[in-house]
Every structure is written in C-alpha cells, then in structure tokens.
Design a protein around this motif. Structure first.
Motif, PDB file in Angstrom:
ATOM      1  N   SER A 545       2.326 -21.072  20.514  1.00  0.00           N
ATOM      2  CA  SER A 545       3.441 -20.207  20.134  1.00  0.00           C
ATOM      3  C   SER A 545       3.076 -19.518  18.817  1.00  0.00           C
ATOM      4  O   SER A 545       2.895 -20.183  17.795  1.00  0.00           O
ATOM      5  CB  SER A 545       4.724 -21.033  19.961  1.00  0.00           C
ATOM      6  N   HIS A 546       2.949 -18.152  18.861  1.00  0.00           N
ATOM      7  CA  HIS A 546       2.534 -17.408  17.673  1.00  0.00           C
ATOM      8  C   HIS A 546       3.577 -17.475  16.567  1.00  0.00           C
ATOM      9  O   HIS A 546       4.789 -17.404  16.821  1.00  0.00           O
ATOM     10  CB  HIS A 546       2.275 -15.934  18.011  1.00  0.00           C
ATOM     11  N   VAL A 547       3.092 -17.630  15.333  1.00  0.00           N
ATOM     12  CA  VAL A 547       3.944 -17.584  14.151  1.00  0.00           C
ATOM     13  C   VAL A 547       3.454 -16.388  13.321  1.00  0.00           C
ATOM     14  O   VAL A 547       2.402 -16.448  12.673  1.00  0.00           O
ATOM     15  CB  VAL A 547       3.842 -18.892  13.335  1.00  0.00           C
ATOM     16  N   TRP A 548       4.241 -15.266  13.388  1.00  0.00           N
ATOM     17  CA  TRP A 548       3.783 -14.015  12.757  1.00  0.00           C
ATOM     18  C   TRP A 548       4.066 -14.016  11.269  1.00  0.00           C
ATOM     19  O   TRP A 548       5.097 -14.513  10.820  1.00  0.00           O
ATOM     20  CB  TRP A 548       4.472 -12.808  13.405  1.00  0.00           C
ATOM     21  N   ASP A 549       3.129 -13.408  10.501  1.00  0.00           N
ATOM     22  CA  ASP A 549       3.379 -13.253   9.075  1.00  0.00           C
ATOM     23  C   ASP A 549       4.311 -12.056   8.849  1.00  0.00           C
ATOM     24  O   ASP A 549       4.825 -11.464   9.810  1.00  0.00           O
ATOM     25  CB  ASP A 549       2.068 -13.090   8.295  1.00  0.00           C
ATOM     26  N   SER A 550       4.592 -11.695   7.575  1.00  0.00           N
ATOM     27  CA  SER A 550       5.528 -10.604   7.272  1.00  0.00           C
ATOM     28  C   SER A 550       4.937  -9.226   7.552  1.00  0.00           C
ATOM     29  O   SER A 550       5.633  -8.214   7.479  1.00  0.00           O
ATOM     30  CB  SER A 550       5.972 -10.682   5.807  1.00  0.00           C
ATOM     31  N   GLY A 551       3.675  -9.184   7.876  1.00  0.00           N
ATOM     32  CA  GLY A 551       3.062  -7.917   8.261  1.00  0.00           C
ATOM     33  C   GLY A 551       2.471  -7.155   7.090  1.00  0.00           C
ATOM     34  O   GLY A 551       2.820  -7.386   5.924  1.00  0.00           O
ATOM     35  N   LYS A 552       1.568  -6.252   7.420  1.00  0.00           N
ATOM     36  CA  LYS A 552       0.914  -5.424   6.418  1.00  0.00           C
ATOM     37  C   LYS A 552       0.893  -3.980   6.923  1.00  0.00           C
ATOM     38  O   LYS A 552       0.490  -3.728   8.057  1.00  0.00           O
ATOM     39  CB  LYS A 552      -0.511  -5.921   6.170  1.00  0.00           C
ATOM     40  N   ILE A 553       1.372  -3.048   6.050  1.00  0.00           N
ATOM     41  CA  ILE A 553       1.398  -1.636   6.447  1.00  0.00           C
ATOM     42  C   ILE A 553      -0.033  -1.122   6.503  1.00  0.00           C
ATOM     43  O   ILE A 553      -0.758  -1.147   5.516  1.00  0.00           O
ATOM     44  CB  ILE A 553       2.237  -0.800   5.487  1.00  0.00           C
ATOM     45  N   VAL A 554      -0.423  -0.661   7.681  1.00  0.00           N
ATOM     46  CA  VAL A 554      -1.756  -0.088   7.864  1.00  0.00           C
ATOM     47  C   VAL A 554      -1.732   1.396   7.474  1.00  0.00           C
ATOM     48  O   VAL A 554      -2.587   1.872   6.741  1.00  0.00           O
ATOM     49  CB  VAL A 554      -2.233  -0.267   9.314  1.00  0.00           C
ATOM     50  N   THR A 555      -0.717   2.112   8.006  1.00  0.00           N
ATOM     51  CA  THR A 555      -0.530   3.528   7.667  1.00  0.00           C
ATOM     52  C   THR A 555       0.917   3.737   7.230  1.00  0.00           C
ATOM     53  O   THR A 555       1.837   3.483   8.017  1.00  0.00           O
ATOM     54  CB  THR A 555      -0.827   4.432   8.863  1.00  0.00           C
ATOM     55  N   ALA A 556       1.117   4.139   5.977  1.00  0.00           N
ATOM     56  CA  ALA A 556       2.484   4.298   5.477  1.00  0.00           C
ATOM     57  C   ALA A 556       3.146   5.519   6.152  1.00  0.00           C
ATOM     58  O   ALA A 556       2.500   6.548   6.367  1.00  0.00           O
ATOM     59  CB  ALA A 556       2.467   4.462   3.976  1.00  0.00           C
ATOM     60  N   PRO A 557       4.423   5.450   6.462  1.00  0.00           N
ATOM     61  CA  PRO A 557       5.107   6.614   7.048  1.00  0.00           C
ATOM     62  C   PRO A 557       5.350   7.678   5.977  1.00  0.00           C
ATOM     63  O   PRO A 557       5.463   7.365   4.783  1.00  0.00           O
ATOM     64  CB  PRO A 557       6.423   6.007   7.553  1.00  0.00           C
ATOM     65  N   THR A 558       5.376   8.867   6.398  1.00  0.00           N
ATOM     66  CA  THR A 558       5.726   9.989   5.501  1.00  0.00           C
ATOM     67  C   THR A 558       6.871  10.751   6.123  1.00  0.00           C
ATOM     68  O   THR A 558       7.383  10.388   7.181  1.00  0.00           O
ATOM     69  CB  THR A 558       4.525  10.914   5.294  1.00  0.00           C
ATOM     70  N   TYR A 559       7.270  11.845   5.402  1.00  0.00           N
ATOM     71  CA  TYR A 559       8.344  12.674   5.955  1.00  0.00           C
ATOM     72  C   TYR A 559       7.823  13.560   7.078  1.00  0.00           C
ATOM     73  O   TYR A 559       8.592  14.286   7.709  1.00  0.00           O
ATOM     74  CB  TYR A 559       8.987  13.516   4.846  1.00  0.00           C
ATOM     75  N   LYS A 560       6.497  13.472   7.332  1.00  0.00           N
ATOM     76  CA  LYS A 560       5.915  14.300   8.390  1.00  0.00           C
ATOM     77  C   LYS A 560       5.296  13.460   9.522  1.00  0.00           C
ATOM     78  O   LYS A 560       5.229  13.926  10.655  1.00  0.00           O
ATOM     79  CB  LYS A 560       4.838  15.220   7.812  1.00  0.00           C
ATOM     80  N   THR A 561       4.815  12.237   9.196  1.00  0.00           N
ATOM     81  CA  THR A 561       4.152  11.411  10.222  1.00  0.00           C
ATOM     82  C   THR A 561       4.702   9.981  10.218  1.00  0.00           C
ATOM     83  O   THR A 561       5.231   9.494   9.212  1.00  0.00           O
ATOM     84  CB  THR A 561       2.640  11.331   9.965  1.00  0.00           C
ATOM     85  N   GLU A 562       4.565   9.335  11.426  1.00  0.00           N
ATOM     86  CA  GLU A 562       4.936   7.917  11.529  1.00  0.00           C
ATOM     87  C   GLU A 562       3.870   7.049  10.863  1.00  0.00           C
ATOM     88  O   GLU A 562       2.735   7.456  10.682  1.00  0.00           O
ATOM     89  CB  GLU A 562       5.057   7.498  12.992  1.00  0.00           C
ATOM     90  N   GLY A 563       4.276   5.843  10.529  1.00  0.00           N
ATOM     91  CA  GLY A 563       3.336   4.874   9.967  1.00  0.00           C
ATOM     92  C   GLY A 563       3.110   3.722  10.943  1.00  0.00           C
ATOM     93  O   GLY A 563       3.726   3.653  12.004  1.00  0.00           O
TER      94      GLY A 563
END
Length: 968
Positions: A545-563
C-alpha cells in the motif's frame, strides 16, 4: 554377514592392477530380529509388521490392558516384517483413521507424552494385531527414545489409550540427534538438485562421515553404543548396516522421495530402496563404506542399481544371495521391482572410489588421470553433463620394498572455497574459485614426521567427527586384535588429526544492512567454534500500500501554462505526477520590492516592485537619509589599556561617518590568574620543596610548599609450595630495597630478610614448620625512609609422600605424618584417567587398603594433607594391581616342581626358596604370562624346601603366595 572389500596389490616394473576380494568389508549383524518373514510379491497388499503380544482381560471392568513388544521394530535392532495377505484369506477391512493415528503418535512422542488418547480414531485390537502402531514406529527411525514395548487399553474391541515408556536419558540423546539432523540440513542444500543428486548427496554424507562399528561388533557392544540407530550414525558417527539404512530412509523421506528399508536374513543385512523418476533402485551405503574405516574412501558399486546387479555383486564373494529380501518401513509409493540399470554406467560417479562433494551446483571428485600414476580433480555439473579438470597431478604410491601401488589413493575434502587433497607425501589445498589453480602444500609427511619412502598418506577425511589422515605402508588399512587384550584392536597405521572446524555452529546473526522496499539487506553469521563468517541476503520489503509524500512541484504553474507536481511513495519509491491549474491574476499582489538604488544622506534612491501573479512591475522613489541622531558603531580600540595605563577607543556614526574618541580605564586585577609555577626547590624523601607562581595579569608572585616524597605502599601475597612459603610483593621503583618481616601465630614481627635493589619482588621462606600460621609484611625503604606495607598470612602444610604395595586383598597405601595435619584426603586415578577422592582419613591414620581394584590395572594414588581447608602438597605413587598366586609343590624325579595359578595382568613370575631355619631368596625369574610351573633341580634328596611365588609386571609385583613345602 561379511562383505568383501577391495585389496590392493603392489607391482614392480610395468604398471598393472589387480582387484582381490580377500579382505572383510562389512559385518552386517543384528540388523534382523524376526524369526520368519513372507517376501513381498509384485502386486501383493502391504499389511502391518508382525509382532507377538499378550493381553490381560478383566471381566469386572470390561477393560483390557495389552502389552505390545517393540523388540522387532527398527529401533530395537530388528526389522519389522511386511506381511502379504494370501489369496483366499479372510480379511476384515479396517475403518480406523491411519493418518490421524500417525499424527497423534508422532506428536505425542515428540512431546514426550507417556499416555496418548486414541479413543475417537476407531482403532481396534485387530488393527493392533496387524501392526497399526508398529508400522508407525518403523516409519519414524528418528525416535530413538522408546523403551521396550507399549501398553494399550481397550473398551470392548476399541482401543482407547496407548502408553509408551522412554529410556532414562532419552531427552538428552534425542536433543543431540535433533541437533545432528539440523547439521545435516545445514551442510546439504538440496535445492536445485535432481532426485538422483539428492540421493547421491546423502549417500556421500553417510559414507564419508560414518565409520562401520567393527570393534563394537567384535566386542558385542553394538546395542550399547547405538550401533543400530540414527543416533549412532549421526551423533557417534559409528553404526552397523541398520543405522545406515534407517538414516538414509529418514533423509530420503524428508526429501519427499518414495523409499523403504530392505533386509535379507540370508546375509543378515539391511539396505535401502528409492524411487526416482518413476523407477525403483537399490542403495547400500553400508557396503559402499569400507572397513576397517578408511576416511575419504567411498565406493559406488551399490548406488542406484537394479536388484539383479546388486545380487550379482553380492554373489561375487558370498555363497548366499539376497533373494529372500523383505521390504519394510515403506514411505510413499509401494515397492514393485527394481530392474532399471540407467545409473550403473555412464554417470560421473561410476568407478569413483573416493568421497564426492557438492557445492553451488557442482560436484567435485578425484579420479585416475592419463596413467596409473596420475590423477585429475574434477568439477562436474550434472544438469549440463560438463566436466572441467581443475587440477592434474602425478602420484606414485611406493612400497618399502621398492615397488608401488598403481591407481588413485588420493582423497579430497571440500570446505568452503578450499578443496583439500592428498598425494603420497603431502596434504594440499586449492581455491576452487581461482582461475589459476595452484596447490598450497599444508603438510609434508617426509619433513614433518620424518616418514620414510614407502610410508604414504593413504587416508584423509572425516572420522568420528574429526578430520584425520593416516600414514602407513599399504592402502589396505586395518586393525588387528591385541594379543594380550581381546577387546582391544591395534591400528596398523599412524593416525593424525587435521585441525579444522568441520561442523559450523552459527550464532543468531547480526543484521549488517537493513532491507528496504528498494534493496535487499544482509545478515552476518559467525561460527561459535572457529569464528568463520557467512553472509545471507534479507529479501526486499514488499510495498502492498503506497504511502505518498507531500509532493514536489516539477513545473510551477503560471498565468499562461499549467504546472506539474510529482509524488513519491515513502516505502518503495514509486512515483506519480499530477497537473497544477494555470494561475489567474485578478488583482496585483506586489512583492516586498527590490532596492535598485540605495538612498544616501545626499541623494534619493529607487525601489522596484513586481506583481507575484503576473509579473507586472512598478518603481517608487526612496527619500534621502537625514542624520538626526548619530548611530555609533561598536568602536575600535586604538590603544589597549593595561594594569598601569589607560587606553583609547574610536567610534564612527553608521549614518554620516562622524567619529568620536573615548578613554578606556586602566585594568584592575581583582582575581589573580596564576601561571603553572616554577619549582624553586625540589622535594626529597627527607625535606619539603617550594614552588613560585606569578600572576599572568599583574605580575604578583606567591610561593607554595611541595610535600616531601613518600614511598608507595607495598602489597604482599603468599603462596605455599612443596618446601616452604613463597612471598611476593608489588614494586616501588624509587626504593633502594625492601624489608621482609615475619611473625608466627600471634607473636611479634621480626626482620626476616633485607632485600637490596628494586627488581627483586619475591622470596622463598624455607624455614617453616608444617601446621604453623605465618604472617608476612613487606615495606620499601630508601635510606632511612620506610614506606607502608600490607600483611598476608599463610598456614604451611607439608608434603605427604605416598607408597604403594600389593597385598592379598588389594593395594596397600601408606604415607608419612605431616605436622599439624587434621586430615588426609586419598585420591585414586585409574590408568590415565582423572583423580577421584576415595577416602578422607583422620590425622592419626597413615595407611589405607584399597580393595576396589582390578587385577592387571594401573592405579596411581596421591595423599593430600589438610589443615582446615588448606591443603599441602603430595608425591604420588603408581602401582599395578596383581593378585597373589596360589602355589603348589611336589617332589619330582629330578628335583622339586613348583606350580602356581595365573594372575591377570602379570607378565612374569619369580620363585623364592628357603630351607628350614634359613631365609627366603630369589631362585628363579620366569618370563611370560602363561609360564605357570618350574622345576628346581638344585635340590638334595631327603631335604625339606619351602617356596613362595610372586607375580610381576615390570617392576610391580603381587603379595607373596602362601608358603608351601615339600620333602624331596
């Protein structure tokens, strides 16, 4: 039954080989205890083992108590008999639960239960009569603890309870056997082996670690030494054919192979049958293991052979065959016939006469090379049928007469990655993992034992739990009966032990690397005997059973693109990625701003702000700085103050740079800080010294006194030796010497000895009296200075010197009186055994007659004098017990004939004579244990002569016989 073994013939000139069957190979006795048997025919039904039993009925309670004798079960030296139900014979089908009965009995015996409830299993008297219980006992030879028979209770025709009894030392011996079985499992890893390799592995283990109980056979001590069971085979490493057969049956059964024990009354012998790949084969590990035991040799003449081949081999040297074979103790499928000859030729073990070893998928053996004086060490993989010669060598097995024995007499032994092998004159080893195999010589018998040419290293391997090798002049290794002791057999070879841990006992182990969800761990085990280590792998953890961490932003979202945001499982490292929605800027959120130009007290500055959402920027002016109140820095010392002068410190305004100077007050020394000091006068052992200290701050000085030197306290110890008391003490390196004082009892100290020099730390006081307590004190001195010392007391007890002599009823012991002794303890040792206290005598007793002696045996006596718990020393005396002879005399034609009875242990006799009024004198020494008469021809007719006789063994002699006389 005697089984012939191979005898080796030496040759001269050209090489030739000749096989003789002239020496005894196996004495297979005691394996069969039945009086009649029915041979199992093809297609017949297998019944239970036959046995006699008695019942005693009680009409009052309607309960029957029965006793079933187990004397013909495998554990008691006999083989249970397989009975065939003949055609046309009436039979009632049994309804009892055989599987449940076996489980109940096996679990009960393992738990040492004396009473086992079987009331609900449907067992009847007829089932008992047909061997329901005995067949279970026969199928479990690992149970060596049962004593005699068993008792059962009935209600009507149903059996309700079975009761067993156990041998007195059953638990201890069963634990030893269980430990030995675990050792077999640890040494033989059958995983990855074919069925025939499993059988071979167990065959090699038995033939290379078990010695046939030949001496027990001759001395009639087979049963007493577990020669019939698995304990003898695996714990004592010595048994007869039944022990081999039972052990092989157990190991094959545990490996899941259908198997049985076979026996023949014709040749009084037991062996095994095994089923592999759907066919039955015979195995006789007993007759593949030579006698006398030759460590390292293992034949394969009776390994996985058909019945006809086995019987034909038997008839080569015996008049009787095995056609009366009875099959018993079956497990798995029922035996039919053994006719297949697949494994009798073309297999790597065929023709090999030495033990074969297995490691990591390969079999290691030694075989004849390209000539009769060469050999190959082979590495063979059974699954691929690929053989690699690891090493080749030459070995000429010479004889004292100049000839030689053709063939391979070298042995091998595998331990870890080292393979040990022998040549005629050396023991060597090679690394089986090495790509370039070069032997290392460990022992050379020519240099180590000065062994002459013709004496060779003919045997090497395990024997009785040790690794041994034999040096002799012939490969026909044997023992011969001692001419003076019928129960003793003398080795006709020199035996040596090769020190090696052949049975690792691993500790609980230490985890050296913890396993994770992504990597395996390791655990290190250490042998408690020799310190060798092994490492085992610990399996990786399994993430369910996977126990996920809080995550790490790989690509930050902007007002023009998704992250994107990446999450990782804390256990196994598995990752997943989620999308972050684009940002929407509805109201600028300005950051804290960045100063682009710093303001000063003469010009403005600028500051740039950026919207955190969309990146829009704006710029603002920063007003000029106004210095309305100086902000001074921490200041900088310009001139440091001292304890005599003031100093100065300069401060600068952080805003406008204006400076000011302040005075620093002189230092005041309120607490002196003294340096390490200087010795101005050194102390001695007669006067104090002085030391001057200076304050590191202000220079003030002070003087302190240094105490006079002292000699250290000397600690004294005492010990008793044969002629006095030894005094020892601790050292004082600065002393000139030591004074030794002594007092007796509660008296006054007197100077015993003045010792000059500091290196003498012991003194032997020989002027002591037994029974007196002496107290000693030692003090170090230097000139007139004397140090302190401790006291130590010791009671001196003298030496008792023992004397021995034979008397008519035993050995008489006498000793001297030891002053002050309160008692004397008498110790006796038989042969080279340990001393045992046999008597405590009073202070007035100085003799003792030991009647508990056996003729011909060497006894050593020692007497220790005691004062309380303090013992004196002793001088032991050794003597051989010789009983007095009974003498008779008679007048003969040519003199007087003296006759006497034989005394056990005597090797010669002496005759003493006198005439009336005279003294006895020695007249004849007669050598030989069986010389029991002598005629005295130096006599005169008409004169009366008196005689007595003493028995001798070396310098030891018996009491004189009763004097006898005769008139010639």
């Amino acid at each position: 039954m005697r089984k012939k073994r191979k005898s080796y013939i030496a040759v001269t000139g050209s090489i030739r080989s000749e096989w003789l069957r002239g020496l005894s190979r196996k004495i297979c006795i005691g394996a069969l205890a039945f009086s009649a048997a029915v041979v199992l025919l093809t297609g017949g039904k297998v019944g239970a083992y036959a046995s006699d039993q008695t019942r005693v009925s009680s009409d009052e309670s309607q309960v029957t108590v029965g006793y079933d004798d187990l004397d013909d079960t495998l554990q008691k030296g006999g083989l249970g008999v397989v009975v065939e139900q003949q055609d046309g014979a009436a039979s009632l089908a049994s309804t009892y639960d055989a599987t449940a009965l076996e489980k109940r009995i096996v679990e009960g015996i393992k738990a040492w239960q004396t009473s086992i409830d079987v009331s609900e299993l449907g067992l009847t008297r007829d089932d008992i009569d047909n061997g329901a219980v005995k067949s279970i006992i026969n199928s479990h030879p690992e149970f060596i603890s049962l004593s005699g028979g068993y008792t059962y209770w009935t209600s009507g025709s149903s059996i309700t309870k079975i009761q067993f009894t156990y041998l007195t030392n059953a638990k201890e011996e069963q634990q030893e056997l269980d430990a030995a079985l675990q050792e077999v499992k640890s040494k033989i890893d059958t995983s990855g082996m074919s069925d025939e390799e499993i059988v071979l592995a167990y065959h090699e283990y038995l033939t290379s670690t078990v010695a046939y109980a030949y001496e027990d056979y001759f001395n009639g001590t087979i049963a007493a030494n577990h020669g019939y069971d698995m304990y003898g085979a695996l714990v004592k490493h010595s048994c007869v054919c039944q022990g081999y057969a039972e052990t092989m049956f157990y190991l094959l059964r545990e490996a899941g192979l259908s198997c049985a024990i076979a026996s023949s009354e014709n040749i009084n012998h037991a062996w095994n049958i095994v089923k592999i790949h759907g066919k039955w084969y015979h195995i006789d590990a007993t007759w593949d293991d030579p006698v006398w035991d030759m460590p390292g040799r293992s034949y394969h003449d009776y390994f996985l052979v058909s019945f006809d081949t086995m019987n034909k081999n038997t008839l080569i040297n015996h008049t009787k065959d095995r056609t009366d074979m009875v099959v018993s103790a079956q497990w798995g499928d029922t035996y039919t016939t053994a006719v297949d000859t697949t494994y009798e030729s073309g297999k790597f073990w065929n023709g090999i006469e030495k033990a074969i070893f297995y490691k990591d998928g390969y079999w290691y053996s030694i075989s004849e090379g390209s000539s009769k004086t060469s050999f190959n060490i082979n590495k063979y993989q059974y699954s691929t049928n690929i053989n690699k010669v690891l090493y080749s060598g030459t070995a000429k097995w010479t004889t004292p007469s100049g000839g030689y024995y053709p063939g391979v007499y070298s042995s091998i032994y595998l331990r870890g990655d080292n393979l040990y092998f022998t040549t005629p004159d050396s023991l060597n080893k090679i690394d089986i993992t090495s790509t370039n195999v070069n032997p290392t010589e460990l022992i050379n018998i020519r240099t180590q034992y000065n062994s002459s040419t013709g004496n060779n290293l003919y045997a090497f391997g395990e024997q009785y739990g040790k690794l041994v090798y034999f040096i002799t002049d012939s490969p026909n290794i044997k023992k011969t009966k001692d001419s003076s002791n019928s129960s003793k057999y003398n080795k006709e070879y020199a035996e040596y032990t090769f020190e090696m841990c052949i049975s690792h006992k691993w500790d609980a182990g230490v985890v050296t690397k913890e396993p994770t969800y992504t990597s395996t761990g390791t655990k290190k085990y250490t042998c408690t005997n020799c310190g060798e280590t092994k490492t085992e792998t610990i399996a990786k953890l399994v993430c369910t059973s996977h126990v996920w961490d809080s995550g790490k932003i790989v690509t930050a979202p902007t007002y023009k693109t998704e992250g994107t945001k990446k999450y990782t499982c804390k256990n196994c490292g598995t990752t997943k990625t989620e999308t972050i929605a684009k940002l929407v800027c509805t109201s600028h959120v300005w950051d804290a701003g960045v100063v682009i130009k710093e303001p000063t007290y003469t010009s403005t500055g600028t500051k740039k702000y950026t919207c955190k959402n969309c990146g829009t920027t704006k710029t603002e002016t920063i007003a000029k700085l106004v210095c309305t109140s100086h902000v001074w820095d921490g200041g900088k010392v310009v001139t440091a103050p001292t304890y005599k002068t003031e100093g100065t410190k300069k401060y600068t305004c952080k805003n406008c740079g204006e400076t000011k100077t302040e005075t620093i007050a002189k230092l005041v020394c309120t607490s002196h800080v003294w340096d390490a000091g200087v010795v101005t006068k050194k102390p001695t052992y007669t006067s104090a010294g002085t030391k001057e200290y200076t304050c590191v701050n202000c220079g003030t000085t002070k003087t302190s006194s240094i105490a006079m030197l002292k000699l250290s306290k000397v600690t004294v110890k005492t010990a008793v030796y044969s002629t006095g008391i030894k005094i020892s003490w601790t050292s004082e390196k600065n002393a000139s010497g030591y004074y030794i004082y002594r007092k007796s009892g509660k008296g006054q100290y007197a100077l015993l000895k003045k010792v000059t020099g500091v290196n003498t730390l012991a003194f032997n006081d020989t002027k002591v009296t037994s029974g007196v307590i002496y107290t000693y004190k030692v003090q170090a001195y230097k000139g007139t200075v004397v140090g302190a010392g401790t006291e130590a007391s010791r009671c001196f007890v003298g030496t008792a010197k023992a004397k021995t002599a034979n008397e008519s009823t035993g050995i008489k012991l006498s000793w001297n009186k030891v002053g002050g002794a309160r008692s004397y303890k008498i110790y006796k040792r038989i042969g080279t055994g340990k001393y045992t206290c046999i008597k405590t005598a009073s202070s007035t007793t100085f003799t003792y007659l030991d009647k508990a002696v056996k003729a011909g045996t060497i006894y050593t006596y020692a007497v220790k004098p005691y004062i309380g718990r303090t013992a004196g020393t002793y001088v032991a005396s050794k003597y051989v017990c010789l009983r007095p002879v009974t003498a008779k005399v008679s007048a003969a034609r040519n003199g007087v004939t003296v006759r006497w009875t034989k005394t056990a242990g005597a090797t010669s006799y002496r005759v003493y004579r006198k005439t009336a009024g005279g003294k006895y004198a020695l007249v004849k020494k007669i050598g030989g244990a069986n010389a029991l008469s002598w005629t005295d021809t130096n006599t005169a007719k008409g004169k009366t002569y008196y005689y007595y006789v003493r028995a001798f063994k070396g310098n030891y002699y018996s009491a004189a016989s009763k004097a006898v006389n005769v008139k010639r």
